[in-house]
Design an enzyme around this catalytic site. Structure first.
Site, PDB file in Angstrom:
ATOM      1  N   GLU A 183       0.812  -1.203  -0.197  1.00  0.00           N
ATOM      2  CA  GLU A 183       0.024  -0.068   0.201  1.00  0.00           C
ATOM      3  C   GLU A 183       0.886   1.236  -0.136  1.00  0.00           C
ATOM      4  OE1 GLU A 183      -2.139  -0.213   3.751  1.00  0.00           O
ATOM      5  OE2 GLU A 183      -3.201  -1.991   2.908  1.00  0.00           O
TER       6      GLU A 183
ATOM      7  N   LYS B 149       2.204   4.637   1.600  1.00  0.00           N
ATOM      8  CA  LYS B 149       2.460   4.962   2.926  1.00  0.00           C
ATOM      9  C   LYS B 149       2.058   6.570   2.873  1.00  0.00           C
ATOM     10  CE  LYS B 149       5.602   5.594   6.673  1.00  0.00           C
ATOM     11  NZ  LYS B 149       4.881   6.415   7.584  1.00  0.00           N
TER      12      LYS B 149
ATOM     13  N   TYR C 123      -6.654   2.137   6.668  1.00  0.00           N
ATOM     14  CA  TYR C 123      -6.035   1.036   6.119  1.00  0.00           C
ATOM     15  C   TYR C 123      -5.723   0.094   7.188  1.00  0.00           C
ATOM     16  CZ  TYR C 123      -2.676   4.551   8.427  1.00  0.00           C
ATOM     17  OH  TYR C 123      -2.231   5.308   9.009  1.00  0.00           O
TER      18      TYR C 123
ATOM     19  N   LYS D 135      10.492   3.393   3.076  1.00  0.00           N
ATOM     20  CA  LYS D 135      10.571   5.005   2.666  1.00  0.00           C
ATOM     21  C   LYS D 135      11.195   5.347   1.658  1.00  0.00           C
ATOM     22  CE  LYS D 135       9.921   7.142   7.083  1.00  0.00           C
ATOM     23  NZ  LYS D 135       9.494   8.323   7.509  1.00  0.00           N
TER      24      LYS D 135
ATOM     25  N   CYS E 193      27.397  43.997  10.110  1.00  0.00           N
ATOM     26  CA  CYS E 193      28.334  45.037  10.796  1.00  0.00           C
ATOM     27  C   CYS E 193      29.766  45.134  10.415  1.00  0.00           C
ATOM     28  CB  CYS E 193      28.193  44.705  12.384  1.00  0.00           C
ATOM     29  SG  CYS E 193      29.457  43.075  12.677  1.00  0.00           S
TER      30      CYS E 193
HETATM   31  S1  IVH Z   1      -0.463   0.384   8.898  1.00  0.00           S
HETATM   32  C1  IVH Z   1      -0.351  -1.471  13.105  1.00  0.00           C
HETATM   33  N1  IVH Z   1      -0.649   1.560   6.653  1.00  0.00           N
HETATM   34  O1  IVH Z   1       2.520   5.259   8.906  1.00  0.00           O
HETATM   35  C2  IVH Z   1      -0.320  -1.039  11.681  1.00  0.00           C
HETATM   36  N2  IVH Z   1       0.379   2.749   8.305  1.00  0.00           N
HETATM   37  O2  IVH Z   1       5.308   5.007  10.266  1.00  0.00           O
HETATM   38  C3  IVH Z   1      -0.640   0.423  11.670  1.00  0.00           C
HETATM   39  N3  IVH Z   1       0.717   5.192   7.515  1.00  0.00           N
HETATM   40  O3  IVH Z   1       1.621   4.735  12.273  1.00  0.00           O
HETATM   41  C4  IVH Z   1      -0.300   1.170  10.543  1.00  0.00           C
HETATM   42  N4  IVH Z   1       0.288   4.909   5.769  1.00  0.00           N
HETATM   43  O4  IVH Z   1       0.208   6.600  10.913  1.00  0.00           O
HETATM   44  C5  IVH Z   1      -0.442   1.824   7.637  1.00  0.00           C
HETATM   45  N5  IVH Z   1      -0.769   2.270   4.378  1.00  0.00           N
HETATM   46  C6  IVH Z   1      -0.403   2.484   5.548  1.00  0.00           C
HETATM   47  C7  IVH Z   1       0.060   3.861   6.156  1.00  0.00           C
HETATM   48  C8  IVH Z   1       0.567   3.672   7.145  1.00  0.00           C
HETATM   49  C9  IVH Z   1       0.531   5.968   6.385  1.00  0.00           C
HETATM   50  C10 IVH Z   1       1.154   5.813   8.727  1.00  0.00           C
HETATM   51  C11 IVH Z   1       0.627   5.365  10.014  1.00  0.00           C
HETATM   52  C12 IVH Z   1       1.861   4.877  10.905  1.00  0.00           C
HETATM   53  C13 IVH Z   1       3.067   5.267  10.313  1.00  0.00           C
HETATM   54  C14 IVH Z   1       4.204   4.572  10.619  1.00  0.00           C
END
Ligand code: IVH
Length: 692
Positions: free
Chosen positions: A112, A114, A224, A311, A408
Site C-alpha cells: 500500500e 504510505k 488502512y 520509505k 556589521c
Molecule cells: S498500517 C499496526 N498503513 O505510517 C499498523 N500505516 O510510520 C498500523 N501510515 O503509524 C499502520 N500509510 O500513521 C499503515 N498504508 C498504511 C499507512 C500507514 C501511512 C502511517 C501510520 C503509521 C505510520 C508509521
C-alpha cells in the site's frame, strides 16, 4: 571510539532526538528531515544494542512519538496504536521478506502507499462515529472528534450492514496539495508563518480549537487498518473491501505481491508515479495479508512484526542558483541561504534553499549560476544537495565565501573543529543582539509574553534595548509611547518582565544564551553547581565534571564569564532580582534519608517525575543508573531487562510501586523546630537537589 565517547554520544542522541520529536509531534515544526531523524534514531538503536545497560528506559527509541496537547481531552486507546518498523534500504526490506517467507512458507503480501499525514483512530458503535482520537503516545491520544466530524470523506453513519457493533478503524488524515497550497497562500497574504509541509498542516489543523476553521481546510482521510475483538475477516484485503462497502475511503493503489520481486516492482512504480498524486506519500507499507499469519508473527513493544514501511528517498528538483544571502544568528553563526529560480518540488514552489556552511559550498563546489539539486526534508526551506556539473556555465568561478559580517562589517572568525564562520562582534552586531534577546524571552527560557521578535526589534531601534539586562530597566512611559504598542501591550510586557523574576535558576542559566548550553545541559549544570557564582568561578576541568559537559561546553562557559560585558550583564540581572541559585526543597520526612534510589519503568498511580519528587520529599536521592551505590530500585511496568539483570547481579533490592508507597506512607513528618542548626561548614552545605 572509547566506551565513554559512545556513552556520551548516546546521551547526546537522546537529547537531540527528544528535541526533534517534540518539534515534529508537538510543535508541528520539524527542523530536520525524516531521513535525518531516522539516521539519528538508528545510530542510537545501534549504540543501545552494544551497551544495553546504558540504555535509558525513556529513550526516544522506545517511543512511538507524542502529539498530546492540553487543549483536548486525553483518552486511552482501546487497542494501542502501534507504529511501523521502517527502512530506506531495499536490501533490508528484502531480508525482512525472506525472513517472513522462511518462517511462514506460503505468504501473500499486500503493498500500500504510505500516506504522509497524521494517524487517526475512529471508533464506531452501532454504525455511528463515536470518537476520533489522535495517536498521542500510542496508548493515549487526544479526542478530536468534533474536528474530525468536519472531514467529508469520513462517514458519520455507516452504509450497508454487517459491520461489527463496536470497532476501531485507523488511517491517515491528510491535507491534499491543493488545500495545502491554498492555505499557505492565505497565510502568506496574512503575514503568518508558512506551514512546512502537508503533514504538519494536517496535524496542526486537527488540533485547532475551531472546528469551523477545520472544515474549511479541506482535509481528507484514507483508512488502512481495523481493530476489534473477534473480527470475522480472514485477510487484510477482505477487510479493506468490506470497509469500503461501509462508506470508508480506502486506497485503490494497493496490490497483492507473492515475492520480493513483485514488492520491488510496486515500489519502483510508485516511486515515480506518486509525483502525480494529488497528496503526499513518503513510502510503501508492506503487510502480511492473512490475519492468521499476522497473529503468528505477533508484535514487538513498538510495532507489528507483520508489516514494514519502506520509505522513499526525498524528491529532488533541479534549478538555478541565482545568489546567496548570509544570515547572522544570535551566537554570531553565519548561515548561507541560496536564492533559486522558482521550481516545483514535492507539491510546492521553492525559491530558497539552505546551504549549511562554507565547507559544504566548497565540498559540493557550488557556484553562482550552477544548476543545483534541491531536496525537501521536514523543513520549510529545502537543502541544496548537489550540483549538475554537466550544465555548469563555461565562465563559472569558484564561490568566494564572505570574509566580513554582512550586518556589521566585522571580520569573521572560525573556531577550531567548527564548520561555521562566526561574527565575533557580540556586543554591537544587530542581529546578534536582537537574537540573544529573543532567546532570553522565549517560553522555555524566561517566558516573557508580549516581547516578540518585532517588538524587540522596535525597542532596539528606539535605543531602549541593547542587551538582555535592559529588559529589567524598561521605562513604562517610553514603552507605551512607542508606535504599535500602546498602554495595554506595554503593561503586558512589564507584567511578563516582573513575573520572569520567579523563573527557576536552571532556566535563567539557559536564557543567558551561552553557546552550546541548551535547555538540558543547563539543567545538569545548575543541578551540579547549584548557583551561578559557582559556575562562573569554575575552571574548565571542574565544569567538565558535571554530567553531560564536555570540554567544548566547558570552554564556552569559561569564555562567556571571561567576557567583561557578559559579567556586567550578569551583575545587572542579579540586581534585577533574577534567581541565581537552585532551590532546594527541604524534605518533609526522613523515610528515605541517605538512600539512593532509581525509579524505572511506568507506574500505574503516578508519573515517573512524581515518583522522583516523592523520593526527594522523603529525603532520598534519585540516581539515573543502577550501580552498587543504589539502595533500591522502584520498578514500574516494563523496566528494561538489562537494568533488572544488573540489579540482580549487584544484589540491589527491587521494590514495586506499592512496596515503595508503603515505605513512605507511614513516615513521620519532620518537625521544623527539631532540625538542628548546622554546626560545621560541611553540614551547612545544602542537600544537592536532583532534577532527574
Ligand atoms: S498500517 C499496526 N498503513 O505510517 C499498523 N500505516 O510510520 C498500523 N501510515 O503509524 C499502520 N500509510 O500513521 C499503515 N498504508 C498504511 C499507512 C500507514 C501511512 C502511517 C501510520 C503509521 C505510520 C508509521
Amino acid at each position: 571510539m572509547s566506551r565513554n565517547d559512545d556513552i556520551q554520544r548516546m546521551r547526546q542522541l537522546e537529547q537531540e532526538l527528544d528535541y526533534h520529536s517534540q518539534r515534529y509531534y508537538v510543535d508541528n515544526a520539524p527542523e530536520i528531515s525524516d531521513f535525518e531523524f531516522d539516521a539519528l534514531l538508528r545510530e542510537l538503536q545501534d549504540l543501545e544494542a552494544t551497551y544495553p545497560e546504558e540504555a535509558d528506559p525513556n529513550s526516544p527509541t522506545k517511543r512511538v512519538g507524542s502529539d498530546l496537547t492540553t487543549e483536548f481531552e486525553s483518552v486511552e486507546h482501546r487497542y494501542p496504536m502501534q507504529s511501523l518498523a521502517n527502512t530506506y534500504s531495499s536490501e533490508e526490506l528484502g531480508e525482512w521478506i525472506d525472513r517472513i517467507v522462511k518462517e511462514l512458507g506460503d505468504v501473500e503480501f499486500v503493498t500500500e502507499l504510505k500516506f504522509d499525514g497524521t494517524a487517526i483512530s475512529l471508533c464506531y458503535e452501532n454504525g455511528a462515529l463515536k470518537r476520533a482520537v489522535t495517536r498521542g503516545d500510542g496508548r493515549r491520544g487526544d479526542d478530536v472528534t468534533n474536528n474530525v466530524r468536519t472531514i467529508g470523506t469520513i462517514p458519520l453513519k455507516l452504509r450497508g450492514e454487517g459491520y461489527p457493533a463496536v470497532f476501531e478503524i485507523r488511517g491517515e488524515i491528510i491535507m491534499p496539495y491543493a488545500s495545502f497550497d491554498r492555505l499557505n497562500r492565505e497565510r502568506e497574504a496574512a503575514g503568518e508563518p508558512l506551514l512546512a509541509n502537508p503533514r504538519n498542516a494536517a496535524a496542526g489543523t486537527l488540533k485547532l480549537q475551531s472546528s469551523q476553521t477545520v472544515a474549511h481546510r479541506g482535509l481528507d482521510c484514507t483508512l488502512y487498518h481495523l481493530a476489534g475483538d473477534n473480527l470475522p475477516y480472514t485477510t487484510h484485503t477482505e477487510m479493506l473491501s468490506v470497509a469500503r462497502g461501509w462508506g470508508f475511503k480506502i486506497s485503490d493503489h494497493t496490490a497483492i505481491c507473492r515475492s520480493r520481486e513483485e514488492v520491488e516492482k510496486f515500489i519502483a512504480y510508485w516511486d515515480t508515479e506518486r509525483k502525480a498524486l494529488p497528496y503526499a506519500t513518503d513510502g510503501v507499507v508492506i503487510k502480511v495479508n492473512s490475519y492468521a499469519q499476522q497473529r503468528t508473527l505477533g508484535s514487538t513493544a513498538k510495532a507489528p512484526r507483520w508489516a514494514v514501511a519502506y520509505k522513499f528517498q526525498a524528491e529532488k528538483a533541479l534549478t538555478k542558483l541565482v545568489s546567496v544571502d548570509f544570515q547572522v544568528g544570535r551566537t554570531g553563526a553565519i548561515t548561507p541561504v541560496a536564492n533559486l529560480e522558482p521550481v516545483q518540488l514535492a507539491g510546492t514552489v521553492v525559491k530558497r534553499a539552505s546551504i549549511h556552511n562554507a565547507d559544504q559550498i566548497a565540498q559540493l563546489d557550488i557556484r553562482l549560476g550552477d544548476m543545483v539539486y534541491i531536496e525537501k526534508g521536514g523543513e520549510i526551506i529545502p537543502k541544496i544537495t548537489g550540483v549538475e556539473l554537466s550544465m555548469r556555465p563555461t565562465d563559472s568561478k569558484p564561490f568566494e565565501y564572505i570574509t566580513h559580517c554582512p550586518e556589521c562589517g566585522t571580520e569573521l572568525v572560525r573556531f577550531e573543529g567548527e564548520a561555521k564562520h562566526y561574527c565575533p562582534n557580540q556586543s554591537d552586531c544587530p542581529p546578534q543582539i536582537v537574537g540573544r534577546i529573543e532567546h532570553f524571552v522565549k517560553r522555555k527560557a524566561m517566558d516573557i509574553e508580549g516581547l516578540g521578535g518585532e517588538t524587540i526589534e522596535l525597542l532596539w531601534q528606539n535605543g531602549m534595548l541593547h542587551d538582555i539586562a535592559d529588559i529589567y530597566h524598561l521605562d513604562p512611559v517610553q514603552l507605551a509611547s512607542l508606535p504599535r504598542l500602546g498602554e495595554k501591550s506595554a503593561a503586558n510586557i512589564l507584567e511578563g518582565v516582573r513575573r520572569s523574576k520567579d523563573v527557576h535558576f536552571e532556566r535563567v542559566l539557559f536564557a543567558l544564551g551561552i553557546r552550546f548550553v541548551g535547555e538540558t545541559t543547563a539543567k545538569y549544570i545548575a543541578t551540579h553547581f547549584l548557583s551561578l557564582d559557582a559556575i562562573a568561578s569554575a575552571s574548565v576541568e571542574e565544569l567538565a565534571e558535571a554530567e553531560e559537559v564536555g570540554e567544548k561546553i566547558a570552554h564556552s562557559i569559561t569564555d562567556y564569564f571571561a567576557n567583561e560585558n557578559n559579567r556586567r550583564i550578569v551583575e545587572s540581572l542579579r540586581e534585577a532580582g533574577l534567581k541565581f541559585d537552585m532551590e532546594i526543597k527541604q524534605p518533609t520526612s526522613n523515610a528515605l534519608m541517605g538512600k539512593s534510589v532509581v525509579i524505572s519503568g511506568k507506574f500505574a498511580g503516578r508519573s515517573r517525575d512524581d515518583m522522583k519528587a516523592l523520593v526527594e520529599e522523603h529525603g532520598g536521592k534519585n540516581l539515573a543508573a543502577v550501580s552498587a551505590n543504589v539502595d533500591f530500585i522502584v520498578a514500574g511496568e516494563n523496566m528494561g531487562p538489562a537494568k533488572r539483570q544488573k540489579a540482580e547481579k549487584l544484589g540491589v533490592k527491587i521494590l514495586s510501586e506499592e512496596e515503595f508507597m508503603a515505605l513512605i506512607e507511614g513516615a513521620e513528618p519532620i518537625e521544623t523546630e527539631t532540625v538542628a542548626e548546622p554546626k560545621t561548614e560541611a553540614e551547612a552545605k545544602p542537600i544537592q537537589g536532583t532534577l532527574f
